[in-house]
Design a protein around this motif. Structure first.
Motif, PDB file in Angstrom:
ATOM      1  N   LEU A  98      35.041  47.259  34.997  1.00 41.13           N
ATOM      2  CA  LEU A  98      35.852  46.143  34.526  1.00 41.13           C
ATOM      3  C   LEU A  98      36.172  45.233  35.709  1.00 41.13           C
ATOM      4  N   LEU A  99      35.465  44.114  35.795  1.00 38.41           N
ATOM      5  CA  LEU A  99      35.689  43.164  36.877  1.00 38.41           C
ATOM      6  C   LEU A  99      36.725  42.133  36.425  1.00 38.41           C
ATOM      7  N   ASP A 100      37.973  42.556  36.415  1.00 38.19           N
ATOM      8  CA  ASP A 100      39.058  41.652  36.047  1.00 38.19           C
ATOM      9  C   ASP A 100      39.782  41.189  37.304  1.00 38.19           C
ATOM     10  N   LYS A 101      40.853  40.440  37.147  1.00 41.41           N
ATOM     11  CA  LYS A 101      41.537  39.862  38.296  1.00 41.41           C
ATOM     12  C   LYS A 101      42.123  40.930  39.215  1.00 41.41           C
ATOM     13  N   HIS A 102      42.529  42.080  38.661  1.00 39.01           N
ATOM     14  CA  HIS A 102      43.125  43.114  39.484  1.00 39.01           C
ATOM     15  C   HIS A 102      42.124  43.667  40.499  1.00 39.01           C
ATOM     16  N   LEU A 103      40.892  43.853  40.078  1.00 41.86           N
ATOM     17  CA  LEU A 103      39.886  44.427  40.962  1.00 41.86           C
ATOM     18  C   LEU A 103      39.244  43.365  41.845  1.00 41.86           C
ATOM     19  N   THR A 104      38.904  42.224  41.283  1.00 37.43           N
ATOM     20  CA  THR A 104      38.196  41.219  42.079  1.00 37.43           C
ATOM     21  C   THR A 104      39.073  40.637  43.181  1.00 37.43           C
ATOM     22  N   ARG A 105      40.385  40.607  42.974  1.00 35.68           N
ATOM     23  CA  ARG A 105      41.274  40.094  44.014  1.00 35.68           C
ATOM     24  C   ARG A 105      41.462  41.080  45.158  1.00 35.68           C
TER      25      ARG A 105
END
Length: 267
Positions: free
Chosen positions: A134-141
């Motif tokens: 899951l490449l969401d904002k939590h991980l990508t940031r």
């Protein structure tokens, strides 16, 4: 903007792989030695005597925080490195190797036939042999802080458990209580984290990283354990960090036999 403190708290969900767990059937006490027993597939896997992972080069690509496209371009060559490293390792252990599938999603959705679990950033589905990220904002940031590498390497560790027979051995374990089952599940998860550490250790010299980068990952991991959740399926933060560190220092699976460790090490 997400603060570092919040990022560390969110890290508790990065390593969740609930789809991996099979159904373990309860058994009378006379048939189930606590907590593992003499289950050769778990305690005596040929992986443990296969030596260190090959010291290979796997330079990281630059990641733009918050960019899904950038995160994908980071993961793709990393995934190739994982395939090559573990293929060589399993060959030494005389275990047939097959590549897992890799799937990206940008928001929680059904994957591998089930609802996406709360707080999970990555899952591994044994029957599909698929890693879903899951490449969401939590991980990508947070991708620039070794989090993304650890997530991918952890889920790949579950694939190694699957094709080596460890996951099947886990599925066949019996338990007399939820407490016993939770400990068995923690051993599975902590081993996958140790495998992640082993891979990172094997490619560390090719990464443009400092000791501070590694220390930050360990510090974040210590804050990401079951103490922050209502479930008891991944281990206390200090134990997750310990197994990650053990794998990193050994750069091989010999350090990752969680199935014979004392209960305190997998609490």
């Amino acid at each position: 903007m997400i603060t570092r403190k919040l990022s560390i708290a969110l890290f508790a969900g990065l390593l969740a792989s609930p789809f991996l767990a099979g159904t373990a059937h309860a058994a009378p006490a006379s048939l189930a030695a606590y907590p593992i027993g003499n289950t050769a597939a778990l305690t005596k896997s040929p992986l443990y005597t296969s030596g260190g992972l090959p010291r290979s080069s796997c330079p990281e690509r630059a990641v733009t925080p918050g960019s899904v496209a950038s995160a994908k371009s980071y993961v793709t060559p990393l995934f190739t490195c994982l395939n090559e490293s573990w293929a060589a390792q399993l060959k030494k252990a005389r275990i047939p190797f097959s590549k897992p599938r890799l799937q990206f999603i940008s928001r929680p959705q059904r994957a591998c036939g089930q609802k996406w679990p709360t707080h999970a950033q990555g899952i591994y589905c044994p029957s599909y042999r698929r890693i879903v990220v899951l490449l969401d904002k939590h991980l990508t940031r947070q991708a620039e802080d070794l989090f993304l590498m650890d997530v991918i390497a952890h889920e790949y560790g579950h694939h190694v458990q699957n094709i080596s027979g460890i996951e099947r051995g886990f599925d066949r374990l019996r338990h007399r209580s939820k407490t016993e089952y939770d400990e068995q599940l923690r051993r599975l998860e902590l081993q996958a984290e140790c495998f992640a550490g082993a891979f990172i250790g094997s490619v560390w010299d090719s990464l443009d990283r400092t000791a501070d980068d590694w220390d930050f990952l360990l510090d974040a991991t210590r804050e990401s354990g079951d103490e922050n959740n209502k479930v008891r399926d991944h281990g206390k933060g200090r134990n997750i960090a310990n197994w990650l560190s053990r794998g990193y220092k050994a750069a091989g699976p010999a350090a990752c036999n969680t199935w014979v460790a004392g209960s305190a090490m997998v609490a």
